[in-house]
Scaffold this active site. Structure first.
Site, mmCIF file in Angstrom:
data_model
loop_
_atom_site.group_PDB
_atom_site.id
_atom_site.type_symbol
_atom_site.label_atom_id
_atom_site.label_comp_id
_atom_site.label_asym_id
_atom_site.label_seq_id
_atom_site.Cartn_x
_atom_site.Cartn_y
_atom_site.Cartn_z
ATOM 1 N N ASP A 1 43.524 40.735 36.060
ATOM 2 C CA ASP A 1 44.306 40.273 35.073
ATOM 3 C C ASP A 1 44.748 41.204 33.843
ATOM 4 O OD1 ASP A 1 44.498 37.499 36.146
ATOM 5 O OD2 ASP A 1 42.368 37.322 35.202
ATOM 6 N N HIS B 1 38.544 32.610 33.731
ATOM 7 C CA HIS B 1 38.967 32.604 35.030
ATOM 8 C C HIS B 1 40.218 33.088 35.045
ATOM 9 C CE1 HIS B 1 39.187 31.956 39.059
ATOM 10 N NE2 HIS B 1 39.168 30.718 39.301
ATOM 11 N N HIS C 1 33.955 41.804 36.251
ATOM 12 C CA HIS C 1 34.063 40.736 37.430
ATOM 13 C C HIS C 1 32.714 40.567 37.924
ATOM 14 C CE1 HIS C 1 35.818 38.981 41.063
ATOM 15 N NE2 HIS C 1 36.804 38.880 40.356
#
Ligand code: CMC
Length: 444
Positions: A373, A276, A317
């Protein structure tokens, strides 16, 4: 219509034939969704529990109705309360976005002024929090300090447990947004062995945070405007992302009607995980491991074959099956920040890694694109944040979404304490027979 054995002309519905009994059931369809509770009417015997849905990791289960954030994963769309993420990133401030997420509309000037004032007014934490933070080891992970620090806030604001009092919810929203940067900065300074810096309430949100991070002996710290704006934009991009792992954790824990500090502490713990929020930290470690662009092909082969590094961090994702819209914005922002900080070898490796991965059949077939990210860590590194601090920055921002989602859950009349079912796969009943040597046998 639950319980009937024939199809009815009542709106959209699903007809289900149970091959075990030959019975036909109808289940209503609303928003392309059925209520799995309606499946309970499907039984073989009258005293059966009834049918359940089995959905490990909630791959295809909506746990709530929400009007906060909209994502279209196939088209790469992200909107907060209807506003496209790129417009908010370009034109809004993080505090405007935080208000928007909670209240559903952008703040008026008067609301904005009052909100900014309230947030500024609550930036200080009780001195005991400072002492509490000082108790951590010199090398404590800052996310562990954040989880504990935010959970500890619940003991300073005991009336926050009155979760049905709107005034208490206002206070908790303001206090959490205001104090997260302070606790985060204390965690940073603690690990660095530097004295904690108190908030400078003459500064805006991002500038004040950077001041608490970097100020030394100067009376006033002025962050580079590109850095301050970059932090504000990254906070906007991370502010909410509908029912992700940490938000689901906040909702689930909050559904017990515990105070919001405890619920948000659970969200921080969930965010800490490498799948995460911890992914941006993992991306930088991966880039370090690669070390040079010439090593990328071998690295990609190792990922594909499952040897060594099992995943390309910052790629893939659960929802986005195209380019994450946030990743596009962050990539542009990265260029701006690097103009100030100087070029980076990590960026060169990241760009080449992206180029090679996006033209590789393995990643194309699985629709694996860079997520938010992939590039955020590069910005944070350029700004000299330590790698294990990256997720803390994510946590500050996500507090806005966690609180909006927490309140939406509380006010939703359909919600109850979160309590999934299970399919029991263990032993049937058996009698106790000790396997110990007799020494530990309990005598009554
Ligand atoms: N590198 C290589 N292969 C991957 C990757 C990756 N990053 N992500 C998924 N795959 C493969 C996976 O092995 C599987 O292959 P196969 O069909 O052959 O078994 C296929 O793609 C489907 O993957 P999945 O694991 O079923 O997908 P998921 O929806 O369960 O996982 C994810 C989503 C984000 C956990 C995963 O893509 C991942 O671990 N990515 C790396 C970690 C990361 O960057 N996380 C940040 C997510 S964005 C920020 C946030 O929301 O927190």
């Amino acid at each position: 219509m639950p319980g009937t054995t024939e199809a009815t002309p009542l709106g959209d519905h699903l007809e289900i034939k149970d091959s075990r009994t030959g019975k036909i059931y109808t289940v209503s369809i609303t928003d392309d969704t059925i209520r799995t509770a309606d499946l309970r009417q499907i039984k073989v015997k009258d005293n059966d529990f009834g049918m359940m849905g089995y959905d490990p990791a909630f791959m295809n289960t909506a746990s709530c109705r929400s009007s906060i954030t909209y994502i279209d994963g196939d088209q790469g769309i992200l909107r907060y309360r209807g506003y496209p993420i790129d417009q908010l990133a370009e034109k809004a401030s993080f505090l405007e976005v935080a208000w928007l997420l909670r209240h559903g509309e952008l703040p008026t000037q008067a609301e904005h002024d009052q909100f900014t004032h309230d947030i500024t007014f609550h930036t200080y934490v009780h001195e005991n929090i400072k002492q509490f933070m000082e108790g951590f080891r010199y090398d404590a992970h800052p996310m562990a300090m954040m989880t504990a620090g935010v959970a500890a806030l619940s003991s300073f604001y005991p009336t926050a447990k009155n979760v049905h009092d709107p005034r208490e919810r206002d206070f908790a929203f303001i206090r959490l947004l205001a104090k997260m940067p302070t606790i985060a900065a204390f965690a940073y300074r603690h690990v660095k062995g530097m004295p904690y810096v108190y908030p400078d309430n003459s500064l805006p949100y991002a500038e004040n945070f950077l001041s608490m991070i970097a100020r030394m002996s100067e009376p006033r710290y002025e962050a580079h405007p590109i850095y301050a704006r970059a932090i504000d934009i990254l906070f906007i991009l991370h502010a909410d992302h509908e029912q992700n792992c940490s938000t689901s954790a906040v909702r689930a824990v909050g559904s017990s009607h515990v105070d919001p500090y405890s619920a948000v502490a659970a969200g921080i713990a969930a965010l800490y995980g490498p799948l995460h929020g911890g992914a941006n930290e993992a991306v930088l470690r991966m880039l370090n491991e690669i070390g040079d662009a010439k090593n990328i092909p071998a690295f990609i082969e190792a990922v594909k074959s499952g040897k060594g590094e099992s995943k390309l961090m910052g790629f893939g994702h659960r929802v986005y099956k195209s380019y994450d819209p946030r990743a596009k914005i962050v990539k542009g922002l990265c260029d701006e920040v690097l103009k100030v900080s100087g070029s980076s070898k990590d960026m060169e490796i990241a760009l080449e890694l992206e180029r090679i991965a996006l033209s590789d059949e393995y990643f194309i077939k699985r629709k694996l694109y860079p997520n938010v990210d992939f590039y955020t860590g590069l910005i944070y590194r350029a700004m000299k944040f330590p790698t294990d601090y990256f997720t803390v920055l994510f946590a500050i921002a996500r507090t806005a979404g966690w609180m909006a989602q927490w309140e939406e859950m509380l006010l939703d009349k359909e919600q109850k304490i979160a309590r999934p079912r299970q399919i029991f796969t263990g032993s049937p009943e058996r009698n106790y027979t000790s396997r110990l040597n007799g020494i530990h046998t309990i005598t009554k």
